[in-house]
Design an enzyme around this catalytic site. Structure first.
Site, PDB file in Angstrom:
ATOM      1  N   LYS A 224       0.866  -1.158  -0.004  1.00 14.59           N
ATOM      2  CA  LYS A 224      -0.086  -0.189  -0.073  1.00 14.59           C
ATOM      3  C   LYS A 224       0.803   1.358   0.040  1.00 14.59           C
ATOM      4  O   LYS A 224       1.479   1.622   1.108  1.00 14.59           O
ATOM      5  CB  LYS A 224      -1.035  -0.023   1.218  1.00 14.59           C
ATOM      6  N   HIS A 399      -5.853  -4.973  12.300  1.00 19.16           N
ATOM      7  CA  HIS A 399      -5.436  -5.305  11.341  1.00 19.16           C
ATOM      8  C   HIS A 399      -3.924  -4.512  10.994  1.00 19.16           C
ATOM      9  O   HIS A 399      -3.191  -4.588   9.948  1.00 19.16           O
ATOM     10  CB  HIS A 399      -5.892  -4.772   9.861  1.00 19.16           C
TER      11      HIS A 399
END
Length: 481
Positions: A224, A399
């Site tokens: 990301k 997460h």
């Protein structure tokens, strides 16, 4: 009594089919052994191939093959390196400890990115803040936006981000987007087509289709990264999806994650990583013009990008994690959505805890995958026995992927503490050598502990027998999950 001819033919057909199957299995097992991969992982595949007829072979074809040596050609990789080398500093100009310098040298050896010391870092731990900040930075873009996500959904957040990108592309800003084809399966084709029609260059990473399905399904780009005007960057664990800002499931539980917004020399490393992925298998690599460097904060601590994936010569991030853990003197605090460590990493954590180093592992009480949930829990009993403290995060899906070492090292990014991130996914983490940021990350860990259940050995022993069986069963195949 003479048997009909059809019976003889059927018998011969079954016999030949069995022989053919066993020949394929022998060849597959031979290939697995010749790859000289992790012996535990190799054994898992051998067991699956032998004792799961048909299913084991299909799973191996899709998920077990090696990708080393593919992707960006050596010629184009050299051209990229020669045309664009991220800026860095010399180790002798820092006041790092010997253990930190060794870690920097290891990172440079395995993936080539330099240490940088002219940076600003903002820690973001909630999706609403991350997306609002990102949208403002995208709106302010003047020349270029390079955006790469494992998951780019066409939900509310995704539509908002896409709308900004489309508008900036029409204004003349260069916009390039990489999304993982499998990670973004649920997004509609029209969503990406609309971006393309507005002038955005959009490409799926490793598009999964026939006949290349078996070659590509297992190799996912989990990174990301965002780079805006070559000056501002984002890296971390949050994808583009509503679950991080508005919640997920019936109870709308938020996904708790960690992301970094960075400015300074480290952005050049993020840009280089993006370009490597953008240029893979391209005959004519793309090299953008770099903006002038900015003087931000000059200090003697540093930030370094570490990337890893199935094409790397070494298991880059696994080696970096192992080196960091074994160099710890006081504490090792880990947050991870899945805890499926390699034997080397698990042994290192146990050894640290037995040596009275404060080892803490925080994972979600409930995950988005029941298989990974029970496989992760299979390591808890041994962890508790060694003195590792286990915290189960209750409010929603944890997460975040971060590790805090002692008083001056932090690593966070896209890398889960599991086999898939270490061996199969394309990942990226920042390794940050800074006492102030380390203290901030420890404060965040402390804050998350308030929402956790700390496991006790006696209570853990009383969990249902069925759970123990599932844990033991999935532990056997955890290296290939």
């Amino acid at each position: 009594m003479r048997l009909p001819e059809t019976v003889h033919l059927s018998t011969w057909f079954i016999f030949l089919a069995i022989c053919f199957y066993f020949i394929i299995i022998i060849i597959s097992v031979t290939v697995v052994l010749k790859e000289n991969r992790n012996p535990i992982r190799a054994l898992s595949w051998v067991i699956a191939l032998i004792f799961l007829p048909g299913i084991g072979l299909i799973f191996y074809l899709f998920f077990g093959r090696s990708l080393r040596g593919e992707m960006l050609s050596l010629k184009n990789r050299r051209r990229l390196q020669h045309s664009f080398e991220p800026y860095g500093v010399k180790l002798q100009d820092t006041d790092m400890r010997k253990e930190q310098k060794n870690l920097v040298i290891l990172a440079s050896q395995v993936c080539g990115y330099p240490l940088t010391c002219n940076n600003e870092v903002e820690i973001i731990t909630d999706g609403a803040t991350k997306f609002e900040t990102l949208k403002k930075d995208l709106e302010a873009a003047k020349s270029s936006i390079y955006l790469q996500y494992y998951i780019f959904l066409d939900d509310k957040i995704g539509q908002e981000i896409a709308g900004i990108l489309e508008r900036k592309a029409r204004e003349g800003v260069e916009v390039k987007v990489i999304y993982d084809h499998v990670g973004s399966f649920s997004a509609s084709n029209s969503f990406f087509k609309k971006m393309k029609d507005s002038g955005i260059e959009v490409h799926p990473f490793f598009r999964v289709n026939f006949p290349q399905f078996a070659n590509r399904i297992n190799w996912r780009n989990h990174r990301k990264i965002v780079v805006i005007d070559g000056r501002t960057g984002y890296i971390g664990g949050m994808n583009i999806a509503d679950r991080y800002a508005y919640g997920n499931g019936k109870n709308k539980e938020l996904w708790r994650d960690t992301h970094f917004r960075v400015r300074g020399d480290i952005v050049e490393s993020l840009l280089h990583s993006f370009l490597v992925d953008w240029n893979f298998r391209k005959k004519e690599p793309y090299f953008p013009a770099l903006p002038p460097r900015q003087d931000l904060i000059r200090n003697k601590k540093g930030i370094q990008l570490v990337t890893g994936g199935p094409i790397s010569t070494w298991d880059n991030l696994s080696l970096m994690f192992l080196k960091a853990i074994t160099s710890a003197k006081r504490l090792i605090w880990i947050q991870t959505p899945y805890f499926l460590p390699t034997d080397a990493l698990f042994n290192a954590l146990q050894a640290a805890a037995l040596a009275n180093i404060d080892v803490r592992i925080m994972m979600p009480a409930k995950t988005d995958s029941m298989l990974l949930h029970y496989a992760s829990f299979s390591y808890i009993s041994q962890s508790l026995a060694a003195g590792i403290k286990i915290y189960l995060y209750k409010p929603g899906m944890l997460h975040a992927k971060s590790m805090v070492i002692d008083d001056d090292l932090v690593t966070a990014g896209s890398t889960n503490f599991d086999f898939r991130s270490f061996e199969n996914n394309f990942e990226c983490n920042l390794f940050i050598h800074d006492a102030e940021l380390n203290a901030r990350m420890r404060d965040i860990f402390y804050s998350d502990m308030k929402d956790c259940e700390k496991l006790q050995k006696e209570k853990w022993k009383k969990r249902p027998l069925g759970h123990r069986f599932l844990e033991s069963l999935l532990r056997l195949v955890s290296p290939i999950l």
